[in-house]
Write a protein that holds these residues in place. Structure first.
Motif, PDB file in Angstrom:
ATOM      1  N   LEU A  86       0.820  -1.209   0.000  1.00  0.00           N
ATOM      2  CA  LEU A  86       0.000   0.000   0.000  1.00  0.00           C
ATOM      3  C   LEU A  86       0.856   1.261   0.000  1.00  0.00           C
ATOM      4  N   VAL A  87       1.895   1.277   0.810  1.00  0.00           N
ATOM      5  CA  VAL A  87       2.770   2.449   0.885  1.00  0.00           C
ATOM      6  C   VAL A  87       3.470   2.669  -0.454  1.00  0.00           C
ATOM      7  N   VAL A  88       4.028   1.615  -1.018  1.00  0.00           N
ATOM      8  CA  VAL A  88       4.712   1.752  -2.310  1.00  0.00           C
ATOM      9  C   VAL A  88       3.722   2.150  -3.397  1.00  0.00           C
ATOM     10  N   GLY A  89       2.529   1.567  -3.388  1.00  0.00           N
ATOM     11  CA  GLY A  89       1.510   1.938  -4.366  1.00  0.00           C
ATOM     12  C   GLY A  89       1.111   3.401  -4.241  1.00  0.00           C
ATOM     13  N   ALA A  90       0.960   3.886  -3.011  1.00  0.00           N
ATOM     14  CA  ALA A  90       0.610   5.291  -2.800  1.00  0.00           C
ATOM     15  C   ALA A  90       1.730   6.212  -3.276  1.00  0.00           C
ATOM     16  N   ILE A  91       2.964   5.859  -2.988  1.00  0.00           N
ATOM     17  CA  ILE A  91       4.104   6.665  -3.449  1.00  0.00           C
ATOM     18  C   ILE A  91       4.142   6.696  -4.975  1.00  0.00           C
TER      19      ILE A  91
END
Length: 114
Positions: A86-91
């Motif tokens: 989720l964090v990588v996708g948001a970034i």
């Protein structure tokens, strides 16, 4: 993004099952070290939220079995992998938005619109 996180979680858990099976069947130092390396991710995540010490106390007092610890580690590993996805996708979404905005020249609509 969800598919990748799910696939990574399944691969990590399958690797853990294979390593644990090999460690129990062939008690070699290499398999012990490999098992500890796989367990370091959930152990550090539990340490971060201050849940490792209660789990350790429960294990040594006999309130939770080896299998119970493995289940807890598996759930924590899946949660960490999904959180990282989720964090990588948001970034990546923010970077993509910024790149698209920069290539369009600010607030102008894309060519062909308006």
């Amino acid at each position: 993004m969800w598919g990748n996180a799910f696939l990574l979680s399944v691969l990590y858990l399958l690797a853990g099952i294979v390593v644990e099976t090999l460690r129990r069947r062939y008690p070699k130092y290499f398999f012990d070290r490999l098992s500890m390396a796989l367990d370091s991710l959930p152990a550090r995540a539990l340490e971060l939220v201050h849940a490792m010490e209660p789990l350790r106390a429960a294990y040594f007092s006999g309130r939770i079995t080896d299998l119970g610890v493995r289940v807890v580690f598996g759930v924590v590993t899946v949660a960490v992998i999904f959180l990282l996805a989720l964090v990588v996708g948001a970034i990546m979404a923010v970077l993509r938005w910024g790149l698209m905005r920069a290539t369009r020249g600010g607030n102008r609509p894309p060519p062909g619109e308006g």
